[in-house]
Design a protein around this motif. Sequence first.
Motif, PDB file in Angstrom:
ATOM      1  N   PHE A 134      86.721  38.407 111.865  1.00  0.00           N
ATOM      2  CA  PHE A 134      86.642  37.024 112.331  1.00  0.00           C
ATOM      3  C   PHE A 134      87.108  36.885 113.777  1.00  0.00           C
ATOM      4  CE2 PHE A 134      85.543  36.175 108.099  1.00  0.00           C
ATOM      5  CZ  PHE A 134      85.038  34.886 108.031  1.00  0.00           C
ATOM      6  N   PRO A 141      79.767  35.165 118.457  1.00  0.00           N
ATOM      7  CA  PRO A 141      79.310  34.423 117.275  1.00  0.00           C
ATOM      8  C   PRO A 141      77.844  34.619 116.929  1.00  0.00           C
ATOM      9  CG  PRO A 141      79.600  32.940 119.139  1.00  0.00           C
ATOM     10  CD  PRO A 141      80.179  34.260 119.548  1.00  0.00           C
ATOM     11  N   LYS A 142      77.038  34.999 117.893  1.00  0.00           N
ATOM     12  CA  LYS A 142      75.603  35.135 117.633  1.00  0.00           C
ATOM     13  C   LYS A 142      75.167  36.585 117.432  1.00  0.00           C
ATOM     14  CE  LYS A 142      74.009  30.816 119.658  1.00  0.00           C
ATOM     15  NZ  LYS A 142      73.078  30.174 120.613  1.00  0.00           N
ATOM     16  N   TYR A 156      78.178  33.863 113.062  1.00  0.00           N
ATOM     17  CA  TYR A 156      78.812  32.578 112.772  1.00  0.00           C
ATOM     18  C   TYR A 156      78.395  32.050 111.399  1.00  0.00           C
ATOM     19  CZ  TYR A 156      74.421  30.164 113.847  1.00  0.00           C
ATOM     20  OH  TYR A 156      73.122  29.723 113.830  1.00  0.00           O
ATOM     21  N   LEU A 157      77.129  32.280 111.004  1.00  0.00           N
ATOM     22  CA  LEU A 157      76.658  31.835 109.702  1.00  0.00           C
ATOM     23  C   LEU A 157      77.325  32.647 108.596  1.00  0.00           C
ATOM     24  CD1 LEU A 157      74.842  30.126 107.929  1.00  0.00           C
ATOM     25  CD2 LEU A 157      72.985  31.766 108.333  1.00  0.00           C
ATOM     26  N   ALA A 159      80.255  33.952 108.784  1.00  0.00           N
ATOM     27  CA  ALA A 159      81.645  33.503 108.710  1.00  0.00           C
ATOM     28  C   ALA A 159      81.763  32.259 107.832  1.00  0.00           C
ATOM     29  CB  ALA A 159      82.175  33.217 110.110  1.00  0.00           C
ATOM     30  N   LEU A 160      80.865  31.300 108.008  1.00  0.00           N
ATOM     31  CA  LEU A 160      80.908  30.076 107.213  1.00  0.00           C
ATOM     32  C   LEU A 160      80.675  30.367 105.733  1.00  0.00           C
ATOM     33  CD1 LEU A 160      78.933  27.616 109.544  1.00  0.00           C
ATOM     34  CD2 LEU A 160      81.390  27.586 109.032  1.00  0.00           C
ATOM     35  N   LEU A 161      79.664  31.178 105.439  1.00  0.00           N
ATOM     36  CA  LEU A 161      79.363  31.516 104.050  1.00  0.00           C
ATOM     37  C   LEU A 161      80.502  32.313 103.412  1.00  0.00           C
ATOM     38  CD1 LEU A 161      75.588  32.469 104.387  1.00  0.00           C
ATOM     39  CD2 LEU A 161      76.555  30.371 103.420  1.00  0.00           C
ATOM     40  N   LEU A 163      83.747  32.309 104.233  1.00  0.00           N
ATOM     41  CA  LEU A 163      84.906  31.469 103.981  1.00  0.00           C
ATOM     42  C   LEU A 163      84.680  30.579 102.756  1.00  0.00           C
ATOM     43  CD1 LEU A 163      86.049  30.362 107.552  1.00  0.00           C
ATOM     44  CD2 LEU A 163      87.208  31.935 106.002  1.00  0.00           C
ATOM     45  N   GLY A 164      83.475  30.029 102.661  1.00  0.00           N
ATOM     46  CA  GLY A 164      83.154  29.204 101.504  1.00  0.00           C
ATOM     47  C   GLY A 164      83.258  29.986 100.216  1.00  0.00           C
ATOM     48  N   TYR A 165      82.739  31.209 100.230  1.00  0.00           N
ATOM     49  CA  TYR A 165      82.808  32.048  99.033  1.00  0.00           C
ATOM     50  C   TYR A 165      84.251  32.390  98.679  1.00  0.00           C
ATOM     51  CZ  TYR A 165      82.598  36.087  95.992  1.00  0.00           C
ATOM     52  OH  TYR A 165      82.809  36.955  94.957  1.00  0.00           O
TER      53      TYR A 165
END
Length: 208
Positions: A134, A141-142, A156-157, A159-161, A163-165
Amino acid sequence: MISNFSATPVATLILALTVGLSALVFSKPEWYGRLMLHPYSIYRDKSRIFTLLTSGFIHKDWMHLLFNMVTFYFFGFALEGLFVQFSGPIGHVLFAGLYVASLVLSDIPTIFQHKNNTGYYSLGASGAICAVLFSFILFEPKSQIGVFFVIPMPAYLFALLFLGYCIWASKNARDRINHDAHLYGAITGLTLTLLMYPWALRQFVDSF
């Protein structure tokens, strides 16, 4: 590859220590009890606090070790290089601090959560590796990350997925994986990186 190792001595040392200590416990299973994180014991015997560190250098099996070390190889060496690029030689020290601090801090919530669970143990470098991953994403990020080393996805996508998981899995999963360490490792990595390089947040936002 040799030049890559010499340019990133901290990442090289971490990789060597992790592989070496993991191989040791594979051949001497009795060492697991001495080196693994056992929240119940730590909460009652502060002399066991050292296992916050040692548990991060040993793994359950070769597959566990391989997955973590391949991830570390791709992102840990790159991140140490970035720190040196930003800060000069002290970047090596900053990278070491990030890794060790994340290794310890990512497991502290686990100690409090399982302090009364005599049968709960934890091991592996995943918390620190999530911190490294992270931290790298904050700067790049890209960049493309291969999910399961196959499926390409912007960092970045991912990272979001991820963290959600982790948030979902820490509450619902029954797979004996310490998802809390993954989550808090990621948060620790982001926090420490922003403390060292506050401008990274603006760069991250401006990259979109």
